[in-house]
Design a protein around this motif. Structure first.
Motif, PDB file in Angstrom:
ATOM      1  N   MET A  45       0.913  -1.242  -0.129  1.00 24.92           N
ATOM      2  CA  MET A  45       0.119  -0.079   0.019  1.00 24.92           C
ATOM      3  C   MET A  45       0.801   1.347  -0.029  1.00 24.92           C
ATOM      4  O   MET A  45       1.785   1.343   1.070  1.00 24.92           O
ATOM      5  CB  MET A  45      -0.798   0.118   1.396  1.00 24.92           C
ATOM      6  CG  MET A  45      -1.679   1.439   1.464  1.00 24.92           C
ATOM      7  SD  MET A  45      -2.840   1.908   0.548  1.00 24.92           S
ATOM      8  CE  MET A  45      -4.073   0.654   0.426  1.00 24.92           C
ATOM      9  N   SER A  46       0.756   2.232  -0.692  1.00 28.89           N
ATOM     10  CA  SER A  46       1.424   3.567  -1.027  1.00 28.89           C
ATOM     11  C   SER A  46       0.549   4.595  -0.663  1.00 28.89           C
ATOM     12  O   SER A  46      -0.302   4.824  -1.437  1.00 28.89           O
ATOM     13  CB  SER A  46       1.930   3.624  -2.301  1.00 28.89           C
ATOM     14  OG  SER A  46       2.611   4.770  -2.483  1.00 28.89           O
ATOM     15  N   LEU A  47       0.743   5.237   0.436  1.00 27.35           N
ATOM     16  CA  LEU A  47       0.262   6.257   0.828  1.00 27.35           C
ATOM     17  C   LEU A  47       0.368   7.386  -0.272  1.00 27.35           C
ATOM     18  O   LEU A  47      -0.616   8.457  -0.461  1.00 27.35           O
ATOM     19  CB  LEU A  47       0.509   6.867   2.231  1.00 27.35           C
ATOM     20  CG  LEU A  47      -0.317   7.824   3.071  1.00 27.35           C
ATOM     21  CD1 LEU A  47      -1.716   7.494   2.839  1.00 27.35           C
ATOM     22  CD2 LEU A  47       0.525   8.237   4.182  1.00 27.35           C
ATOM     23  N   GLU A  48       1.790   7.605  -0.780  1.00 29.18           N
ATOM     24  CA  GLU A  48       2.004   8.592  -1.644  1.00 29.18           C
ATOM     25  C   GLU A  48       1.126   8.609  -2.875  1.00 29.18           C
ATOM     26  O   GLU A  48       0.713   9.401  -3.472  1.00 29.18           O
ATOM     27  CB  GLU A  48       3.458   8.628  -1.884  1.00 29.18           C
ATOM     28  CG  GLU A  48       4.226   8.890  -0.915  1.00 29.18           C
ATOM     29  CD  GLU A  48       4.505   7.850   0.054  1.00 29.18           C
ATOM     30  OE1 GLU A  48       4.400   6.754  -0.089  1.00 29.18           O
ATOM     31  OE2 GLU A  48       4.680   8.476   1.092  1.00 29.18           O
ATOM     32  N   VAL A  53      -1.435   2.456   8.703  1.00 30.09           N
ATOM     33  CA  VAL A  53      -1.012   1.672  10.026  1.00 30.09           C
ATOM     34  C   VAL A  53      -0.812   0.301   9.801  1.00 30.09           C
ATOM     35  O   VAL A  53      -1.682  -0.301   9.283  1.00 30.09           O
ATOM     36  CB  VAL A  53      -2.164   2.146  10.917  1.00 30.09           C
ATOM     37  CG1 VAL A  53      -1.854   1.539  12.367  1.00 30.09           C
ATOM     38  CG2 VAL A  53      -2.490   3.519  11.083  1.00 30.09           C
ATOM     39  N   ASN A  54       0.172  -0.280  10.608  1.00 29.13           N
ATOM     40  CA  ASN A  54       0.305  -1.669  10.487  1.00 29.13           C
ATOM     41  C   ASN A  54      -0.290  -2.174  11.880  1.00 29.13           C
ATOM     42  O   ASN A  54       0.150  -1.776  12.866  1.00 29.13           O
ATOM     43  CB  ASN A  54       1.931  -2.078  10.211  1.00 29.13           C
ATOM     44  CG  ASN A  54       2.241  -1.847   8.848  1.00 29.13           C
ATOM     45  OD1 ASN A  54       1.550  -2.122   7.897  1.00 29.13           O
ATOM     46  ND2 ASN A  54       3.377  -1.256   8.737  1.00 29.13           N
ATOM     47  N   ASP A  55      -1.368  -2.887  11.727  1.00 29.60           N
ATOM     48  CA  ASP A  55      -1.921  -3.416  12.851  1.00 29.60           C
ATOM     49  C   ASP A  55      -2.125  -5.047  12.796  1.00 29.60           C
ATOM     50  O   ASP A  55      -2.783  -5.565  11.967  1.00 29.60           O
ATOM     51  CB  ASP A  55      -3.271  -2.968  12.880  1.00 29.60           C
ATOM     52  CG  ASP A  55      -4.142  -2.681  14.090  1.00 29.60           C
ATOM     53  OD1 ASP A  55      -3.206  -3.019  15.223  1.00 29.60           O
ATOM     54  OD2 ASP A  55      -5.242  -2.665  14.201  1.00 29.60           O
ATOM     55  N   PHE A  56      -1.265  -5.883  13.795  1.00 33.08           N
ATOM     56  CA  PHE A  56      -1.479  -7.210  13.893  1.00 33.08           C
ATOM     57  C   PHE A  56      -1.222  -7.846  12.296  1.00 33.08           C
ATOM     58  O   PHE A  56      -2.145  -8.525  11.790  1.00 33.08           O
ATOM     59  CB  PHE A  56      -2.756  -7.591  14.340  1.00 33.08           C
ATOM     60  CG  PHE A  56      -3.155  -7.271  15.628  1.00 33.08           C
ATOM     61  CD1 PHE A  56      -2.461  -7.828  16.959  1.00 33.08           C
ATOM     62  CD2 PHE A  56      -4.100  -6.160  16.148  1.00 33.08           C
ATOM     63  CE1 PHE A  56      -2.428  -7.333  18.084  1.00 33.08           C
ATOM     64  CE2 PHE A  56      -4.140  -6.007  17.377  1.00 33.08           C
ATOM     65  CZ  PHE A  56      -3.447  -6.187  18.385  1.00 33.08           C
ATOM     66  N   GLU A  57      -0.339  -7.535  11.817  1.00 33.81           N
ATOM     67  CA  GLU A  57       0.376  -8.065  10.323  1.00 33.81           C
ATOM     68  C   GLU A  57      -0.697  -7.620   9.338  1.00 33.81           C
ATOM     69  O   GLU A  57      -0.724  -8.242   8.249  1.00 33.81           O
ATOM     70  CB  GLU A  57       0.359  -9.522  10.635  1.00 33.81           C
ATOM     71  CG  GLU A  57       1.459 -10.190  11.428  1.00 33.81           C
ATOM     72  CD  GLU A  57       1.480 -11.393  11.539  1.00 33.81           C
ATOM     73  OE1 GLU A  57       1.312 -12.164  10.407  1.00 33.81           O
ATOM     74  OE2 GLU A  57       2.145 -11.902  12.596  1.00 33.81           O
ATOM     75  N   ASP A  75      -1.515  -4.673  -3.047  1.00 31.78           N
ATOM     76  CA  ASP A  75      -1.333  -5.427  -1.795  1.00 31.78           C
ATOM     77  C   ASP A  75      -2.659  -5.099  -0.943  1.00 31.78           C
ATOM     78  O   ASP A  75      -3.222  -4.264  -1.110  1.00 31.78           O
ATOM     79  CB  ASP A  75      -0.355  -4.881  -1.064  1.00 31.78           C
ATOM     80  CG  ASP A  75       1.250  -4.707  -1.606  1.00 31.78           C
ATOM     81  OD1 ASP A  75       1.293  -5.767  -2.367  1.00 31.78           O
ATOM     82  OD2 ASP A  75       1.861  -3.811  -1.481  1.00 31.78           O
ATOM     83  N   PRO A  76      -2.923  -6.010  -0.331  1.00 36.50           N
ATOM     84  CA  PRO A  76      -4.008  -6.280   0.636  1.00 36.50           C
ATOM     85  C   PRO A  76      -3.990  -4.986   1.543  1.00 36.50           C
ATOM     86  O   PRO A  76      -3.166  -4.886   2.210  1.00 36.50           O
ATOM     87  CB  PRO A  76      -4.083  -7.587   1.254  1.00 36.50           C
ATOM     88  CG  PRO A  76      -2.944  -8.175   0.691  1.00 36.50           C
ATOM     89  CD  PRO A  76      -2.316  -7.561  -0.126  1.00 36.50           C
ATOM     90  N   TYR A  77      -5.216  -4.552   2.059  1.00 39.63           N
ATOM     91  CA  TYR A  77      -5.274  -3.649   2.950  1.00 39.63           C
ATOM     92  C   TYR A  77      -6.787  -3.732   3.701  1.00 39.63           C
ATOM     93  O   TYR A  77      -7.792  -4.157   3.127  1.00 39.63           O
ATOM     94  CB  TYR A  77      -5.019  -2.206   2.629  1.00 39.63           C
ATOM     95  CG  TYR A  77      -5.896  -1.702   1.543  1.00 39.63           C
ATOM     96  CD1 TYR A  77      -6.945  -1.012   2.096  1.00 39.63           C
ATOM     97  CD2 TYR A  77      -5.890  -1.862   0.247  1.00 39.63           C
ATOM     98  CE1 TYR A  77      -7.923  -0.555   1.020  1.00 39.63           C
ATOM     99  CE2 TYR A  77      -6.712  -1.391  -0.671  1.00 39.63           C
ATOM    100  CZ  TYR A  77      -7.703  -0.669  -0.342  1.00 39.63           C
ATOM    101  OH  TYR A  77      -8.528  -0.332  -1.184  1.00 39.63           O
ATOM    102  N   ILE A  78      -6.675  -2.962   4.730  1.00 46.19           N
ATOM    103  CA  ILE A  78      -8.124  -2.802   5.512  1.00 46.19           C
ATOM    104  C   ILE A  78      -8.341  -1.457   5.425  1.00 46.19           C
ATOM    105  O   ILE A  78      -7.716  -0.293   5.734  1.00 46.19           O
ATOM    106  CB  ILE A  78      -8.150  -3.441   6.934  1.00 46.19           C
ATOM    107  CG1 ILE A  78      -7.781  -4.989   6.930  1.00 46.19           C
ATOM    108  CG2 ILE A  78      -9.520  -3.012   7.570  1.00 46.19           C
ATOM    109  CD1 ILE A  78      -7.515  -5.410   8.112  1.00 46.19           C
ATOM    110  N   LEU A  79      -9.849  -1.081   4.937  1.00 44.01           N
ATOM    111  CA  LEU A  79      -9.964   0.322   5.201  1.00 44.01           C
ATOM    112  C   LEU A  79     -10.690   0.639   6.418  1.00 44.01           C
ATOM    113  O   LEU A  79     -11.717   0.045   6.743  1.00 44.01           O
ATOM    114  CB  LEU A  79     -10.732   0.621   4.014  1.00 44.01           C
ATOM    115  CG  LEU A  79     -11.554   2.334   3.692  1.00 44.01           C
ATOM    116  CD1 LEU A  79     -10.261   3.295   3.587  1.00 44.01           C
ATOM    117  CD2 LEU A  79     -12.461   2.288   2.533  1.00 44.01           C
ATOM    118  N   GLU A  80     -10.302   2.115   6.929  1.00 46.01           N
ATOM    119  CA  GLU A  80     -10.973   2.424   7.909  1.00 46.01           C
ATOM    120  C   GLU A  80     -11.154   3.845   8.040  1.00 46.01           C
ATOM    121  O   GLU A  80     -10.317   4.759   7.771  1.00 46.01           O
ATOM    122  CB  GLU A  80     -10.026   1.888   9.363  1.00 46.01           C
ATOM    123  CG  GLU A  80     -10.472   2.628  10.742  1.00 46.01           C
ATOM    124  CD  GLU A  80      -9.530   2.491  11.844  1.00 46.01           C
ATOM    125  OE1 GLU A  80      -9.718   1.782  12.855  1.00 46.01           O
ATOM    126  OE2 GLU A  80      -8.487   3.043  11.634  1.00 46.01           O
TER     127      GLU A  80
END
Length: 161
Positions: free
Chosen positions: A1-4, A31-35, A77-82
């Motif tokens: 995941m690229s914030l840029e 944020v990296n949270d529990f892998e 890359d996989p990510y979670i959206l919050e």
């Protein structure tokens, strides 16, 4: 995941989607949270007089942002959206936010001491002539202080107990 990538190419789209739900973007983080990688979208109400977040609007904003982000090929890359509130005690980052929150309670650090104190909690009671007027107590005595934006080293919303 690229914030840029997200900020450079899609920030305006994100702000527009949030605006449709009556939110303003406060901060965008990875944020990296529990892998897991979490794309954290922190928001505040567009209307400064609204102190509570509407949970249904947060869900709507999350769903609409998810639809936008799912179509971005660069985000492989996989990510979670919050999508979440920036918090009741969020930092005030701009003069405009402070101006629009007359009547609110704040924690401040001032550059110059007020009766030997540089940290105190106060209610913003008025804004006029480029000065903020705060009411607070020192040793049980009510005080009023006029401060310009440049006199404030740090300010955040506070909860009054």
């Amino acid at each position: 995941m690229s914030l840029e990538i997200v900020k450079d190419k899609y920030l305006d789209n994100i702000k527009e989607i949030l605006s449709e739900s009556d939110f303003l973007l406060y901060e965008l983080n990875i944020v990296n949270d529990f892998e897991s990688t979490v794309l954290q979208v922190l928001v505040e109400n567009k209307d400064a007089n609204k102190k509570n977040m509407d949970f249904d609007l947060l869900i709507k904003a999350n769903e609409n942002l998810s639809t936008l982000l799912d179509d971005i090929k660069e985000l492989k890359d996989p990510y979670i959206l919050e999508v979440a509130s920036a918090g009741a005690e969020r930092v005030v980052r701009t003069l405009e936010i402070l101006k629009s929150n007359v009547g609110s309670y704040f924690f401040l650090k001032t550059i110059n001491p007020i009766e030997t104190f540089t940290e105190f909690s106060a209610t913003l009671t008025e804004f006029k002539d480029d000065e903020f007027i705060f009411d607070f107590f020192i040793k049980g005595r009510p005080k009023k202080v006029k401060l310009k934006w440049d006199d404030i080293e740090f300010i955040r919303f506070a909860i009054k107990f």
